[in-house]
Design an enzyme around this catalytic site. Structure first.
Site, PDB file in Angstrom:
ATOM      1  CD  GLU A  47      -2.179   1.152   3.040  1.00 38.12           C
ATOM      2  OE1 GLU A  47      -1.688   0.810   3.904  1.00 38.12           O
ATOM      3  OE2 GLU A  47      -3.425   1.755   3.159  1.00 38.12           O
ATOM      4  CG  ASN A 110      -4.968   3.866   0.667  1.00 38.08           C
ATOM      5  OD1 ASN A 110      -4.126   3.201  -0.325  1.00 38.08           O
ATOM      6  ND2 ASN A 110      -4.723   3.728   1.827  1.00 38.08           N
ATOM      7  CE  LYS A 127      -7.055   0.915   4.195  1.00 43.84           C
ATOM      8  NZ  LYS A 127      -5.968   1.467   4.738  1.00 43.84           N
ATOM      9  CD  GLU A 146      -5.444   4.507   5.751  1.00 47.40           C
ATOM     10  OE1 GLU A 146      -5.105   3.771   6.670  1.00 47.40           O
ATOM     11  OE2 GLU A 146      -5.925   4.379   4.834  1.00 47.40           O
ATOM     12  CB  CYS A 172      -3.825  -1.521   4.789  1.00 45.13           C
ATOM     13  SG  CYS A 172      -2.929  -1.262   6.099  1.00 45.13           S
ATOM     14  CG  ASN A 197       2.069   1.708   4.746  1.00 41.52           C
ATOM     15  OD1 ASN A 197       3.016   2.513   4.766  1.00 41.52           O
ATOM     16  ND2 ASN A 197       1.402   1.703   3.582  1.00 41.52           N
TER      17      ASN A 197
HETATM   18  N1  ING Z   1      -3.304   0.620   8.823  1.00 42.13           N
HETATM   19  C1  ING Z   1      -3.472  -0.205   9.861  1.00 42.13           C
HETATM   20  C2  ING Z   1      -4.057  -1.617   9.610  1.00 42.13           C
HETATM   21  O1  ING Z   1      -5.170  -1.564   9.332  1.00 42.13           O
HETATM   22  C3  ING Z   1      -3.977  -0.271  12.298  1.00 42.13           C
HETATM   23  C4  ING Z   1      -4.351   0.515  10.976  1.00 42.13           C
HETATM   24  C5  ING Z   1      -3.002  -0.164  13.056  1.00 42.13           C
HETATM   25  C6  ING Z   1      -4.710  -1.124  12.758  1.00 42.13           C
HETATM   26  C7  ING Z   1      -2.584  -0.798  14.024  1.00 42.13           C
HETATM   27  C8  ING Z   1      -4.736  -1.611  13.978  1.00 42.13           C
HETATM   28  C9  ING Z   1      -3.599  -1.554  14.377  1.00 42.13           C
HETATM   29  O2  ING Z   1      -3.179  -2.477   9.301  1.00 42.13           O
HETATM   30  C10 ING Z   1      -4.018   0.769   7.718  1.00 42.13           C
HETATM   31  N2  ING Z   1      -3.058   1.527   6.634  1.00 42.13           N
HETATM   32  O3  ING Z   1      -5.137   0.433   7.255  1.00 42.13           O
END
Ligand code: ING
Length: 313
Positions: A47, A110, A127, A146, A172, A197
């Site tokens: 991503e 995204n 996304k 986001e 993601c 990410n």
């Molecule tokens: N990032 C994260 C993901 O779902 C997140 C958001 C971070 C969720 C940490 C849970 C814990 O992997 C993105 N970009 O969606």
């Protein structure tokens, strides 16, 4: 004749804000050339693979925000990647921030694309599950904006006939929601591609910080098994602009087993020969949706348990 699709998962280490897109594209092409030497048909990048993951910080200047988006794809900086794909006869999945003009207005998504061995775009996904917040949260070590920078994707979850099989995409946070896999599973997906990410620290749920890698593989392995599909997850890993992100990019079989995974937090390619026919027995037996799946009865079960509130939620 087995339908072998040789896939490379291309994990990226951090992309500093100071690194230019041509420098990033050079990293991507270097991995594509490795993948071609290893006989890959397809390479999967993460991503937001062209820039640092800018939703981790607050950007108020619209011009600065637009500088992280691609107004066309391919474009001048990405074209060398498409040319390399054509030259090396290798397809690729690429995540990036998309700036589009639709319905007469600027729209930001995204986005991920699937590109064939001829360098032509086969499909695009935007996304849907946008995590985080639509406004900065003061006092947090980093942001996840986001919901502030992107619109919810308007293309749904689709599956394309490509590379000798049925290929789908998600991005993601989508991988944490069973619906993403199921909607593609119902379309017969045999391989689902995604980039992520994912920070080690989740400011909203710090108690899960030590479970980040576990949850990452848990959701992808479950989604693969429950839909009889391969899943390929490519991380942007390492400490990027002060945010420590998980790696463990991987290729998962329809059995739910991890075939291969990355073990560093930098640019790392891992390759697997995926026999797409391994999906067949899962789709025809244990997860034969037509024979065993009964969505028309699910509501009845919830009502019997008196959890009517769940129905209304
Ligand atoms: N990032 C994260 C993901 O779902 C997140 C958001 C971070 C969720 C940490 C849970 C814990 O992997 C993105 N970009 O969606």
């Amino acid at each position: 004749m087995p339908r072998i699709l040789t896939v490379g998962v291309a994990q990226l280490g951090p992309i500093p804000r100071s690194q230019s897109r041509p420098e990033v594209v050079a990293r991507l092409i270097a991995m594509m050339e490795d993948a071609a030497r290893m006989g890959c048909d397809l390479i999967v990048y993460p991503e937001a693979a062209l820039t640092a993951f800018f939703p981790h910080w607050t950007i108020t200047d619209p011009e600065e925000l637009d500088s992280f988006f691609e107004a066309a794809m391919p474009n001048n900086t990405a074209q060398p990647l498409f040319n390399a794909a054509r030259r090396l006869k290798i397809g690729f999945h690429l995540g990036y921030a998309e700036l589009a003009v639709e319905d007469g207005r600027k729209r930001r998504f995204n986005t991920a694309i699937l590109v064939g061995k001829d360098g032509e775009i086969i499909g695009k996904y935007r996304k849907i599950h946008l995590p985080g917040y639509d406004a900065p949260r003061p006092g947090e070590p980093f942001q996840n904006l986001e919901k502030m920078y992107f619109e919810v994707g308007n293309l749904g979850f689709r599956v394309w006939e490509a590379f000798g099989g049925r290929i789908g995409m998600m991005i993601c946070n989508d991988r944490r929601w069973p619906e993403a896999y199921r909607v593609m599973g119902l379309q017969g997906a045999e391989m689902m591609l995604l980039g992520y990410n994912t920070p080690v620290h989740n400011p909203a749920m710090p108690e899960t910080d030590d479970l980040g890698n576990f949850h990452n593989h848990l959701v992808m392995q479950a989604g693969a098994y429950q839909n009889g599909s391969f899943v390929v997850g490519a991380a942007k890993a390492g400490v990027e602009e002060g945010v420590d992100q998980i790696g463990q990019s991987c290729i998962i079989a329809p059995s739910g087993e991890i075939i291969t995974q990355c073990t560093t937090l930098g640019d790392e390619l891992q390759v697997a020969r995926c026999d797409l026919d391994l999906c067949n027995s899962y789709k025809a037996s244990i997860f034969n949706f037509a024979r065993h799946r009964r969505p028309e009865h699910y509501g009845l079960i919830i009502e019997r348990t008196g959890s009517g509130s769940v129905l209304g939620r």
